[in-house]
Design a protein around this motif. Structure first.
Motif, PDB file in Angstrom:
ATOM      1  N   HIS A  26     -45.925  60.434 -82.870  1.00 42.88           N
ATOM      2  CA  HIS A  26     -45.243  61.201 -81.621  1.00 42.88           C
ATOM      3  C   HIS A  26     -45.570  60.397 -80.251  1.00 42.88           C
ATOM      4  N   LEU A  27     -46.022  59.440 -80.557  1.00 44.59           N
ATOM      5  CA  LEU A  27     -46.526  58.857 -78.891  1.00 44.59           C
ATOM      6  C   LEU A  27     -45.101  58.233 -78.295  1.00 44.59           C
ATOM      7  N   SER A  28     -44.177  57.638 -79.223  1.00 39.83           N
ATOM      8  CA  SER A  28     -43.025  57.198 -78.539  1.00 39.83           C
ATOM      9  C   SER A  28     -42.234  58.008 -77.622  1.00 39.83           C
ATOM     10  N   MET A  29     -42.327  59.462 -77.985  1.00 42.05           N
ATOM     11  CA  MET A  29     -41.601  60.599 -77.226  1.00 42.05           C
ATOM     12  C   MET A  29     -42.329  60.513 -75.754  1.00 42.05           C
ATOM     13  N   LEU A  30     -43.172  59.877 -75.429  1.00 46.80           N
ATOM     14  CA  LEU A  30     -43.885  59.910 -73.989  1.00 46.80           C
ATOM     15  C   LEU A  30     -42.909  59.086 -73.053  1.00 46.80           C
ATOM     16  N   THR A  31     -42.014  57.941 -73.804  1.00 45.34           N
ATOM     17  CA  THR A  31     -41.131  57.325 -72.925  1.00 45.34           C
ATOM     18  C   THR A  31     -40.055  58.505 -72.361  1.00 45.34           C
ATOM     19  N   LEU A  32     -39.521  59.495 -73.014  1.00 49.24           N
ATOM     20  CA  LEU A  32     -38.699  60.291 -72.756  1.00 49.24           C
ATOM     21  C   LEU A  32     -39.127  61.215 -71.575  1.00 49.24           C
ATOM     22  N   VAL A  33     -40.651  61.430 -71.835  1.00 48.27           N
ATOM     23  CA  VAL A  33     -41.211  62.258 -70.685  1.00 48.27           C
ATOM     24  C   VAL A  33     -41.382  61.417 -69.510  1.00 48.27           C
ATOM     25  N   MET A  34     -41.617  60.240 -69.466  1.00 47.80           N
ATOM     26  CA  MET A  34     -41.533  59.378 -68.131  1.00 47.80           C
ATOM     27  C   MET A  34     -40.136  59.267 -67.691  1.00 47.80           C
ATOM     28  N   GLY A  35     -39.209  59.308 -68.274  1.00 49.96           N
ATOM     29  CA  GLY A  35     -37.759  59.250 -68.049  1.00 49.96           C
ATOM     30  C   GLY A  35     -37.474  60.441 -67.134  1.00 49.96           C
TER      31      GLY A  35
ATOM     32  N   ILE B  70     -30.490  60.836 -66.841  1.00 51.13           N
ATOM     33  CA  ILE B  70     -31.010  59.908 -67.898  1.00 51.13           C
ATOM     34  C   ILE B  70     -30.134  59.617 -68.732  1.00 51.13           C
ATOM     35  N   LYS B  71     -29.851  58.574 -69.131  1.00 52.65           N
ATOM     36  CA  LYS B  71     -29.018  57.910 -70.210  1.00 52.65           C
ATOM     37  C   LYS B  71     -30.020  57.783 -71.299  1.00 52.65           C
ATOM     38  N   TRP B  72     -29.780  58.193 -72.352  1.00 55.53           N
ATOM     39  CA  TRP B  72     -30.687  58.174 -73.653  1.00 55.53           C
ATOM     40  C   TRP B  72     -31.235  56.936 -74.183  1.00 55.53           C
ATOM     41  N   PRO B  73     -32.360  56.529 -74.277  1.00 56.77           N
ATOM     42  CA  PRO B  73     -33.402  57.738 -74.323  1.00 56.77           C
ATOM     43  C   PRO B  73     -34.160  57.629 -72.919  1.00 56.77           C
ATOM     44  N   ASN B  74     -34.072  56.482 -72.197  1.00 58.02           N
ATOM     45  CA  ASN B  74     -34.921  56.431 -70.942  1.00 58.02           C
ATOM     46  C   ASN B  74     -34.541  55.815 -69.618  1.00 58.02           C
ATOM     47  N   ASP B  75     -33.096  55.479 -69.803  1.00 53.58           N
ATOM     48  CA  ASP B  75     -32.586  54.585 -68.408  1.00 53.58           C
ATOM     49  C   ASP B  75     -32.250  55.861 -67.243  1.00 53.58           C
ATOM     50  N   VAL B  76     -32.956  55.699 -66.118  1.00 46.49           N
ATOM     51  CA  VAL B  76     -32.510  56.566 -65.202  1.00 46.49           C
ATOM     52  C   VAL B  76     -31.480  56.148 -64.439  1.00 46.49           C
ATOM     53  N   VAL B  77     -30.383  56.839 -64.409  1.00 47.95           N
ATOM     54  CA  VAL B  77     -29.212  56.560 -63.654  1.00 47.95           C
ATOM     55  C   VAL B  77     -28.568  57.391 -62.612  1.00 47.95           C
ATOM     56  N   ILE B  78     -28.204  56.748 -61.586  1.00 46.42           N
ATOM     57  CA  ILE B  78     -27.255  57.397 -60.472  1.00 46.42           C
ATOM     58  C   ILE B  78     -25.826  56.983 -60.381  1.00 46.42           C
ATOM     59  N   HIS B  79     -24.777  57.942 -60.212  1.00 46.39           N
ATOM     60  CA  HIS B  79     -23.238  57.471 -60.037  1.00 46.39           C
ATOM     61  C   HIS B  79     -23.233  56.266 -61.046  1.00 46.39           C
ATOM     62  N   GLY B  80     -23.367  56.276 -62.449  1.00 43.95           N
ATOM     63  CA  GLY B  80     -23.170  55.474 -63.469  1.00 43.95           C
ATOM     64  C   GLY B  80     -23.990  53.957 -63.391  1.00 43.95           C
ATOM     65  N   LYS B  81     -25.033  53.859 -62.498  1.00 45.08           N
ATOM     66  CA  LYS B  81     -25.537  52.596 -62.262  1.00 45.08           C
ATOM     67  C   LYS B  81     -27.216  52.888 -62.519  1.00 45.08           C
ATOM     68  N   LYS B  82     -27.930  51.927 -63.100  1.00 44.59           N
ATOM     69  CA  LYS B  82     -29.259  51.898 -63.479  1.00 44.59           C
ATOM     70  C   LYS B  82     -30.309  51.823 -62.160  1.00 44.59           C
ATOM     71  N   LEU B  83     -31.106  52.799 -62.258  1.00 47.76           N
ATOM     72  CA  LEU B  83     -31.998  53.157 -61.035  1.00 47.76           C
ATOM     73  C   LEU B  83     -33.538  52.748 -61.243  1.00 47.76           C
ATOM     74  N   CYS B  84     -33.835  52.602 -62.604  1.00 42.41           N
ATOM     75  CA  CYS B  84     -35.076  52.428 -63.085  1.00 42.41           C
ATOM     76  C   CYS B  84     -35.029  52.207 -64.574  1.00 42.41           C
TER      77      CYS B  84
ATOM     78  N   GLY C  74     -40.109  50.333 -63.859  1.00 46.85           N
ATOM     79  CA  GLY C  74     -39.665  49.481 -62.889  1.00 46.85           C
ATOM     80  C   GLY C  74     -38.596  50.425 -62.017  1.00 46.85           C
ATOM     81  N   ILE C  75     -38.764  50.500 -60.784  1.00 47.80           N
ATOM     82  CA  ILE C  75     -37.959  51.361 -60.066  1.00 47.80           C
ATOM     83  C   ILE C  75     -37.178  50.499 -59.057  1.00 47.80           C
ATOM     84  N   ASN C  76     -35.971  50.517 -58.869  1.00 47.94           N
ATOM     85  CA  ASN C  76     -35.348  50.013 -57.579  1.00 47.94           C
ATOM     86  C   ASN C  76     -35.330  50.719 -56.486  1.00 47.94           C
ATOM     87  N   VAL C  77     -36.152  50.168 -55.476  1.00 51.52           N
ATOM     88  CA  VAL C  77     -36.327  51.080 -54.226  1.00 51.52           C
ATOM     89  C   VAL C  77     -35.414  50.469 -53.077  1.00 51.52           C
TER      90      VAL C  77
END
Length: 260
Positions: A83-92, A109-123, A141-144
């Protein structure tokens, strides 16, 4: 005030053990070394710059100093290893929720764990586990404060600064995400799966009800994403009408990262 003091000022709990370095090979490798030395649950490692950061599928993750949050969280959850791999989704979820609050903009979120805004990856997020399941390290890693990206990434990546027009504090950004993560982590530990978080995750999911192309190890296919199951697998209705559970492989969402 140094980085460690500043982040602790914004953390809503004293449960975190925080380490910070100006430069590190990889925060994931650092956290793994600390895990082997006995570091406790909720240990976080942050670096201003990574010289050998890692992304999913062996990709390199570069993080120039002052522009991004590079951190890894060490966890020691008492759950079954499978079940540990599910923590990736939790962090997403935590990243999408926290960054959305910082920017005042809808983040998904773009499954499973890419965080996106306006169609672009944020972290991006990378999870590694001990062979015996005794610990998990989640790197994020978060693009700030990036104002530009290499040409090959400009159509695929964005940052908080590019989206809002303002520079953001790196310690505050990290703290906001960690605060959200701690709450979601607690909820995950109650069920040891995504059942209690599934509805919330699906509200953030940019894939849902969208046409997707799944690059599965067994062969690529097209379909429509329906959401996730309690194990965090992506449910996809193939064009032939059958519903499959996607648990690995690359998934391209129409309109995201150039899939048209």
């Amino acid at each position: 005030m140094d980085f460690t003091e500043e982040i602790k000022q914004d953390l809503e709990s004293d449960d975190w053990t925080v380490y910070h370095a100006a430069e590190m090979d990889s925060t994931n490798e650092w956290a793994k070394r600390l895990a082997e030395e006995g570091a406790p649950d909720l240990t976080v490692c942050l670096a201003d710059e990574q010289t050998a950061g890692k992304g999913r599928l062996g990709r390199v993750w570069k993080s120039p100093a002052g522009t991004s949050v590079s951190m890894s969280v060490l966890l020691r959850p008492s759950v079954r290893p499978e079940h540990l791999s599910m923590l990736t989704l939790v962090m997403g979820m935590a990243a999408a929720d926290g960054l959305g609050k910082i920017m005042g903009l809808p983040v998904g979120i773009k499954w499973p764990n890419d965080v996106v805004i306006h169609g672009k990856k944020l972290c991006g997020i990378l999870t590694e586990t001990a062979s015996d399941g005794s610990w998990v390290v989640i790197g994020i890693g978060i693009n700030v404060n990036m104002t530009d990206f290499p040409e090959e990434l400009r159509s695929k990546a964005s940052s908080i600064r590019l989206e809002t027009g303002r520079e953001e504090s790196l310690p505050r950004t990290a703290a906001v995400v960690l605060n959200e993560f701690r709450d979601y982590y607690r909820a995950f530990l109650e069920t040891e799966d995504m059942s209690g978080l599934r509805a919330t995750y699906e509200r953030m999911l940019v894939n849902i009800h969208e046409k997707v192309r799944v690059f599965d190890p067994g062969g690529a296919f097209n379909g429509t994403a329906l959401g996730i199951d309690d194990a965090g697998d992506l449910l996809v209705r193939r064009d032939d009408g059958t519903v499959v559970h996607v648990y690995s492989g690359e998934v391209s969402v129409r309109g995201i990262y150039g899939y048209t």
